[in-house]
Design a protein around this motif. Structure first.
Motif, mmCIF file in Angstrom:
data_model
loop_
_atom_site.group_PDB
_atom_site.id
_atom_site.type_symbol
_atom_site.label_atom_id
_atom_site.label_comp_id
_atom_site.label_asym_id
_atom_site.label_seq_id
_atom_site.Cartn_x
_atom_site.Cartn_y
_atom_site.Cartn_z
ATOM 1 N N SER A 199 0.834 -1.207 0.000
ATOM 2 C CA SER A 199 0.000 0.000 0.000
ATOM 3 C C SER A 199 0.863 1.249 0.000
ATOM 4 O O SER A 199 0.574 2.219 -0.719
ATOM 5 N N PHE B 51 0.449 3.836 -2.997
ATOM 6 C CA PHE B 51 0.037 5.224 -2.788
ATOM 7 C C PHE B 51 1.176 6.192 -3.096
ATOM 8 O O PHE B 51 0.952 7.294 -3.605
ATOM 9 N N LEU C 206 -8.166 3.139 -0.755
ATOM 10 C CA LEU C 206 -8.061 3.218 0.697
ATOM 11 C C LEU C 206 -9.348 2.731 1.355
ATOM 12 O O LEU C 206 -9.306 1.968 2.342
ATOM 13 N N THR D 294 -3.589 3.297 7.291
ATOM 14 C CA THR D 294 -3.725 4.758 7.396
ATOM 15 C C THR D 294 -2.364 5.439 7.441
ATOM 16 O O THR D 294 -2.161 6.473 6.789
ATOM 17 N N PHE E 239 -0.761 5.535 3.995
ATOM 18 C CA PHE E 239 -1.286 6.629 3.181
ATOM 19 C C PHE E 239 -0.664 7.956 3.598
ATOM 20 O O PHE E 239 -0.269 8.769 2.751
#
Length: 588
Positions: free
Chosen positions: A353, A357, A380, A439, A442
């Motif tokens: 991820s 991202f 997400l 989270t 990101f």
């Protein structure tokens, strides 16, 4: 000049366009491959640990955990901030026709080409090696000054030799870092999987084999089997990585060795010889080797990484100073089993991820398009929804079934030591680990340098709160290892709140919202989870730890699984169709 093949008039050629896999498809495939790697390596490690438990005492396991934390700490401080900043490197090369004719100075790589961008991350990765030497010596010195190490050195044979081997292994592992960042940057997950799988296999075989040999020959090796296994892991990782990536470097015109980079943007004269005059941007690269923007970002992230590592490994630090080696071994066992889900699935997804991202939202002018923001938000939200459903499953059956499984695989001696209760408490911590991993991945992909510094301050406050909570749970409430888990729960909850607030603000600045309502499971799923938890908690009062208790709990879990699939069938079907569609897209 490329030779043009003649075209037959009898049978016109059929042009079948080859679709390049999307970034999401590549990241999803990489995550699947990394999950497979983790499952295989952890399964092998699990088998080896079951064998080693027959030859190790809890105290020896606790000391080996301390040395493992020492190695992790050296590697984390030496390379983590560099890895995060390198993922911000864009892959938008400027290979225009006129650039192909430009010839940089001899021994240099053109910084505006794809090879130059790859060379930039290779050069930056070499910074981790001198950092690793400094941290290995510094942390070893600090560790030896502690009362914990002095006690361990008196109670464990070959302690200092094992510590030195762990330090050497950490430094040698950093020599493979340039290869790792290239494989990650180019999404060559197969290379990474092969390298880490071979290294893990050799480490497990070496550790297990040396421990069994010492036991059968009545030799006291102490924790040397773990140290020897770690050294072989680092050496084999370096060999396999280099064997696979040096050929790629020669084909794509970059070098796996530190190489100067030439970049011409500004009007600064740089005379190479009397006949050539170049316009070189000396502000883009420090000493013509290191990307100034990436290095500056690494310095900012390094401050945050210190706090983050304290939070991540803080439970091990605290229990090392507040508990006996026996209690440390009990917590280490419960933490290893409790963290299996996190290491098998959550960690690979978090890494993929962050890479996804980082590439999706990195732009030359720093302003991602609305379409890109919408795509990132959808990805997400999909990940968070999957993690929420996973959390419902873990919370409903985990606290009851986990101690029964521990009794089965580790034996009644370890279950009676209190590790079962700690493992049950850990089930409340896993869902927070999952959500926080995504989270923060990101946040690390989109945060500016000032925002990273602000996050570091908040992380520092969270670390102070974690220490205070751990003191209350351990010293005042006397909860032991369970207290550490609850302190981690509170700390992780605060981090999730901060990351969520940041993501909401970031999406709001770009005219979008996260949409928390779509993350909530179906009412039937929530009701089934609550009912399953209540039934299992009631049955647990009469458990004796036998296989029959596990069968009863498993039957109730199967009923819950059926209700769960029925209630979430629409979402599960969408996920299946999405994965199937990505698989078809990868085929030419």
């Amino acid at each position: 000049m490329e030779k043009i093949q003649p075209i037959s008039m009898d049978s016109p050629p059929k042009l079948e366009p080859r679709t390049k896999p999307s970034l999401l498809t590549t990241s999803a495939g990489g995550a699947s491959l990394l999950i497979g790697l983790q499952v295989g390596s952890r399964a092998l490690t699990f088998v080896v640990n079951q064998i080693l438990l027959r030859y190790l005492s809890p105290a020896l396991l606790g000391i080996s955990t301390q040395l493992e934390v020492y190695s992790i700490t050296v590697l984390f401080f030496a390379r983590e901030s560099l890895r995060v900043s390198i993922q911000r490197q864009t892959d938008n090369s400027q290979d225009e026709p006129h650039l192909r004719d430009e010839k940089p100075p001899k021994g240099h790589v053109n910084g505006r080409t794809a090879a130059g961008k790859t060379q930039a991350i290779v050069n930056l990765a070499y910074v981790s090696i001198p950092l690793g030497v400094i941290f290995a010596i510094g942390f070893a010195w600090l560790y030896l000054l502690s009362d914990v190490a002095q006690t361990a050195s008196l109670e464990t044979t070959h302690f200092h030799s094992a510590l030195a081997i762990y330090g050497f292994a950490a430094i040698w592992e950093l020599f493979a870092e340039p290869c790792f960042v290239v494989a990650q940057y180019k999404s060559q997950f197969k290379i990474r999987a092969a390298s880490e799988a071979i290294a893990t296999l050799l480490r497990c075989l070496t550790t297990c084999g040396s421990a069994i040999w010492a036991s059968r020959t009545s030799r006291d090796l102490g924790i040397l089997p773990f140290a020897i296994g770690q050294a072989l892991y680092a050496l084999s990782l370096w060999l396999v990585y280099n064997w696979q990536l040096w050929s790629m470097a020669s084909v794509e015109d970059f070098s796996m060795k530190p190489t100067p980079i030439f970049s011409r943007f500004s009007l600064i004269f740089n005379y190479i010889n009397t006949s050539d005059l170049f316009y070189s941007d000396t502000s883009a690269y420090i000493l013509s080797y290191f990307s100034r923007p990436l290095l500056a970002l690494s310095a900012s992230i390094f401050v945050q990484s210190i706090v983050k590592h304290v939070l991540t490994q803080g439970d091990t630090f605290l229990i090392a100073y507040l508990a006996s080696p026996v209690d440390q071994g009990i917590y280490a066992l419960a933490n290893n089993y409790g963290g299996l889900l996190a290491r098998l699935i959550l960690q690979p997804v978090e890494e993929s991820s962050r890479n996804y991202f980082g590439k999706l939202l990195s732009t030359v002018d720093g302003l991602p398009s609305k379409e890109t923001i919408t795509k990132a938000k959808a990805s997400l939200s999909s990940l968070l929804r999957a993690y929420v459903l996973l959390s419902v499953c873990v919370l409903s059956v985990g606290p009851t079934i986990a101690p029964l499984l521990l009794n089965l695989v580790a034996g009644p001696r370890w279950a009676a030591s209190g590790a079962g209760e700690v493992l049950a408490t850990y089930c409340y911590y896993v869902p927070l680990l999952a959500v926080n991993g995504v989270t923060e991945a990101f946040v690390s992909s989109v945060a500016t340098e000032s925002e990273v510094n602000r996050q570091s301050l908040w992380m520092l406050a969270f670390s102070a709160g974690f220490g205070g909570g751990a003191f209350v749970f351990l010293r005042l409430l006397q909860l032991g290892a369970q207290g550490l888990v609850w302190a981690n729960v509170l700390n992780m909850a605060f981090r999730i709140v901060w990351s969520t607030a940041f993501i909401t603000s970031f999406l709001g600045r770009h005219g979008s919202t996260l949409g928390f309502r779509q993350l909530v499971p179906q009412p039937s799923t929530v009701a089934a989870a609550v009912g399953t938890y209540a039934i299992l908690a009631r049955l647990q009062l009469g458990f004796d730890g036998g296989i029959f208790d596990l069968l009863k709990s498993g039957s109730i879990a199967l009923i819950f699984a059926a209700i769960f699939i029925a209630g979430e069938r629409r979402y599960l079907l969408e996920c299946y169709q999405s994965i199937r569609g990505d698989a078809k897209q990868k085929k030419p």
